[in-house]
Design a protein around this motif. Sequence first.
Motif, PDB file in Angstrom:
ATOM      1  N   PRO A 130     -11.196 -77.434  48.429  1.00 32.84           N
ATOM      2  CA  PRO A 130     -12.581 -77.492  48.934  1.00 32.84           C
ATOM      3  C   PRO A 130     -13.658 -77.483  47.851  1.00 32.84           C
ATOM      4  N   GLU A 131     -13.337 -77.034  46.654  1.00 36.50           N
ATOM      5  CA  GLU A 131     -14.341 -76.997  45.584  1.00 36.50           C
ATOM      6  C   GLU A 131     -14.455 -78.309  44.820  1.00 36.50           C
ATOM      7  N   TYR A 132     -13.587 -79.271  45.146  1.00 33.66           N
ATOM      8  CA  TYR A 132     -13.546 -80.519  44.391  1.00 33.66           C
ATOM      9  C   TYR A 132     -13.458 -81.703  45.345  1.00 33.66           C
ATOM     10  N   GLY A 133     -13.574 -82.922  44.779  1.00 31.58           N
ATOM     11  CA  GLY A 133     -13.389 -84.119  45.566  1.00 31.58           C
ATOM     12  C   GLY A 133     -11.933 -84.296  45.963  1.00 31.58           C
ATOM     13  N   ASP A 134     -11.704 -85.033  47.038  1.00 28.24           N
ATOM     14  CA  ASP A 134     -10.354 -85.287  47.534  1.00 28.24           C
ATOM     15  C   ASP A 134      -9.636 -86.250  46.580  1.00 28.24           C
ATOM     16  N   LEU A 135      -8.512 -85.803  46.038  1.00 28.50           N
ATOM     17  CA  LEU A 135      -7.759 -86.625  45.097  1.00 28.50           C
ATOM     18  C   LEU A 135      -6.508 -87.228  45.714  1.00 28.50           C
ATOM     19  N   THR A 136      -6.392 -87.169  47.031  1.00 34.11           N
ATOM     20  CA  THR A 136      -5.261 -87.801  47.700  1.00 34.11           C
ATOM     21  C   THR A 136      -5.314 -89.306  47.461  1.00 34.11           C
ATOM     22  N   ASP A 137      -4.212 -89.865  46.974  1.00 39.48           N
ATOM     23  CA  ASP A 137      -4.131 -91.292  46.652  1.00 39.48           C
ATOM     24  C   ASP A 137      -5.284 -91.718  45.737  1.00 39.48           C
ATOM     25  N   ALA A 138      -5.518 -90.933  44.702  1.00 37.07           N
ATOM     26  CA  ALA A 138      -6.619 -91.206  43.772  1.00 37.07           C
ATOM     27  C   ALA A 138      -6.137 -91.105  42.330  1.00 37.07           C
ATOM     28  N   MET A 139      -6.861 -91.809  41.450  1.00 34.71           N
ATOM     29  CA  MET A 139      -6.769 -91.599  40.010  1.00 34.71           C
ATOM     30  C   MET A 139      -8.089 -90.963  39.590  1.00 34.71           C
ATOM     31  N   MET A 140      -8.027 -89.768  39.020  1.00 36.97           N
ATOM     32  CA  MET A 140      -9.233 -89.021  38.652  1.00 36.97           C
ATOM     33  C   MET A 140      -9.328 -88.880  37.145  1.00 36.97           C
ATOM     34  N   LEU A 141     -10.534 -89.143  36.624  1.00 37.11           N
ATOM     35  CA  LEU A 141     -10.857 -88.889  35.224  1.00 37.11           C
ATOM     36  C   LEU A 141     -11.976 -87.865  35.175  1.00 37.11           C
ATOM     37  N   ARG A 142     -11.846 -86.864  34.316  1.00 39.36           N
ATOM     38  CA  ARG A 142     -12.829 -85.791  34.221  1.00 39.36           C
ATOM     39  C   ARG A 142     -13.450 -85.762  32.825  1.00 39.36           C
ATOM     40  N   LEU A 143     -14.778 -85.749  32.775  1.00 44.24           N
ATOM     41  CA  LEU A 143     -15.527 -85.598  31.536  1.00 44.24           C
ATOM     42  C   LEU A 143     -15.980 -84.153  31.428  1.00 44.24           C
ATOM     43  N   ASP A 144     -15.437 -83.435  30.471  1.00 40.35           N
ATOM     44  CA  ASP A 144     -15.711 -82.001  30.360  1.00 40.35           C
ATOM     45  C   ASP A 144     -15.270 -81.549  28.969  1.00 40.35           C
ATOM     46  N   HIS A 145     -16.219 -81.301  28.085  1.00 49.04           N
ATOM     47  CA  HIS A 145     -15.886 -80.935  26.710  1.00 49.04           C
ATOM     48  C   HIS A 145     -15.160 -79.594  26.621  1.00 49.04           C
ATOM     49  N   ASP A 146     -15.250 -78.779  27.653  1.00 47.70           N
ATOM     50  CA  ASP A 146     -14.539 -77.500  27.655  1.00 47.70           C
ATOM     51  C   ASP A 146     -13.036 -77.722  27.747  1.00 47.70           C
ATOM     52  N   LEU A 147     -12.637 -78.803  28.426  1.00 51.61           N
ATOM     53  CA  LEU A 147     -11.221 -79.105  28.621  1.00 51.61           C
ATOM     54  C   LEU A 147     -10.712 -80.144  27.630  1.00 51.61           C
ATOM     55  N   ALA A 148     -11.526 -81.141  27.347  1.00 50.57           N
ATOM     56  CA  ALA A 148     -11.122 -82.231  26.452  1.00 50.57           C
ATOM     57  C   ALA A 148     -12.316 -82.630  25.602  1.00 50.57           C
ATOM     58  N   PRO A 149     -12.619 -81.868  24.559  1.00 49.70           N
ATOM     59  CA  PRO A 149     -13.803 -82.160  23.741  1.00 49.70           C
ATOM     60  C   PRO A 149     -13.706 -83.533  23.080  1.00 49.70           C
ATOM     61  N   GLY A 150     -14.717 -84.383  23.356  1.00 51.30           N
ATOM     62  CA  GLY A 150     -14.688 -85.724  22.801  1.00 51.30           C
ATOM     63  C   GLY A 150     -13.693 -86.633  23.482  1.00 51.30           C
ATOM     64  N   GLY A 151     -13.364 -86.344  24.740  1.00 49.36           N
ATOM     65  CA  GLY A 151     -12.405 -87.179  25.456  1.00 49.36           C
ATOM     66  C   GLY A 151     -12.485 -86.944  26.945  1.00 49.36           C
ATOM     67  N   TYR A 152     -11.345 -86.924  27.609  1.00 48.49           N
ATOM     68  CA  TYR A 152     -11.322 -86.786  29.064  1.00 48.49           C
ATOM     69  C   TYR A 152      -9.984 -86.195  29.491  1.00 48.49           C
ATOM     70  N   SER A 153      -9.944 -85.720  30.714  1.00 51.42           N
ATOM     71  CA  SER A 153      -8.692 -85.245  31.310  1.00 51.42           C
ATOM     72  C   SER A 153      -8.468 -86.013  32.604  1.00 51.42           C
ATOM     73  N   TRP A 154      -7.305 -85.874  33.201  1.00 58.55           N
ATOM     74  CA  TRP A 154      -7.017 -86.688  34.388  1.00 58.55           C
ATOM     75  C   TRP A 154      -6.017 -86.026  35.318  1.00 58.55           C
ATOM     76  N   ILE A 155      -6.107 -86.428  36.580  1.00 61.44           N
ATOM     77  CA  ILE A 155      -5.105 -86.132  37.599  1.00 61.44           C
ATOM     78  C   ILE A 155      -4.835 -87.442  38.330  1.00 61.44           C
ATOM     79  N   PHE A 156      -3.603 -87.946  38.269  1.00 58.49           N
ATOM     80  CA  PHE A 156      -3.210 -89.166  38.973  1.00 58.49           C
ATOM     81  C   PHE A 156      -2.191 -88.766  40.043  1.00 58.49           C
ATOM     82  N   HIS A 157      -2.559 -88.967  41.300  1.00 62.29           N
ATOM     83  CA  HIS A 157      -1.675 -88.611  42.403  1.00 62.29           C
ATOM     84  C   HIS A 157      -0.473 -89.545  42.409  1.00 62.29           C
TER      85      HIS A 157
END
Length: 434
Positions: free
Chosen positions: A184-211
């Motif tokens: 509930p705190e995030y967007g629905d990632l069912t059948d999704a490819m997600m890219l996250r921009l967040d320097h706390d997690l990936a400084p100078g890059g990105y992180s991802w969740i691919f269902h």
Amino acid sequence: MSEQYDVIVAGAGPAGAQCARDLATRGYDVLVLETENEDEFPKTSNKSTAGTFPSMITSFGVPDDVVMNFTDKVVLESPNNHYTRHHPGAVLEFADFKRWLVEDGREKGAEYRFDARVTAPILEDGEIVGVRYNGDEEVRAEITIDATGPSAPLAKALDVSDLRRENHAIGIEYELTGVDLDHPEYGDLTDAMMLRLDHDLAPGGYSWIFHTGDDEAKVGICYIQNESHRENARSDFSVDDYLQYWMDTDPRFANAERKEGVQHRGSAHIQMPGSMSTDRFMAIGDTVPTVDPVWGEGIHKGMKSARAAAITVEACLDKGMTDTSAEQMSLYDRLWHRDVAPNHRRRLLMTELLYLAPNERYDRFMEDLHSLDEATLRKLNNGNPLAVANLLHVDDIGLLREFVRDRVAFDLDGFLPKPVNKQRSGASAAFEFK
């Protein structure tokens, strides 16, 4: 005497294996030399997240049985916001995909030799006429293609490779079960490819969740050795530490478990290529490099570079009228810039500007995306300057000033003696205006 082929391809990754498929289909005598052992292939080269789009699946006849999950949307996340856009995609089982390329190429007539580590070109009168592998083994061809990725033993020896360490992207990925894809705190990632921009997690890059189906997903992080990474990175954190930190702090992973023994590590260079060919030689795939700077997707562009190389071979060896001069081989360079990555420079610039932004700007970026119409979004994806301008605000002046300063520092480097003292960012060093 050394064996003779029409074409030698060094490397059985997506680019090399696809090139061999195309050449064998056209009736050329092609040999692929691959470092790995066939029984374990691909063990050490199974490094891709393998997210791609339907155009690749359709263009290259990829079967459904190498697809882990067909997705129907792309989600972009910032630390406190997200944006969802309908965009069909596919997450491949990368190892199965690579094995299928080899099997299909063999059926079409390509010859493969595994346990064959290419070490050096064979040169005659300054031109490559074949390769040495496994120490003293030799094989010759009219045209040789380096598809070995960043190691590039042939391209480097021929002064074709221009891969730069400061543009190096480093990533790690796990496959997880028990992921909460609709928290509930995030967007629905069912059948999704997600890219996250967040320097706390990936400084100078990105992180991802691919269902990848059910409650499973590919989860990873990647950062580029750029200015943003140097400014935001934790001195005591490795790439593994960042991924573990994300898994420990994101509630979507509260009940998640890693699949035992499944871990992917990889690297890529994010930059404009220089020359990609010379007499009797081409470099394709990540040897060039070819990774898309915005999405980080390399499979489709690697496959397209393979097809451009196959077209070039046909033009050079057409009907026995052999012309493998550098001028004729440069058709590949022209096809690469026209068909493989026509907007590469613009997308690199857009990515450099994006990674310079702080986390709070990423939150606003998500809000801005919601206000854009479909036509503008398509232009933005292609790096159109006017579309990018739609996302800029008055308070972005400082960000733009830093961006321009780094660009000027790089453009003048080598032409004027030490124009600035500021160290160039990795992303800045990605561009060559020629």
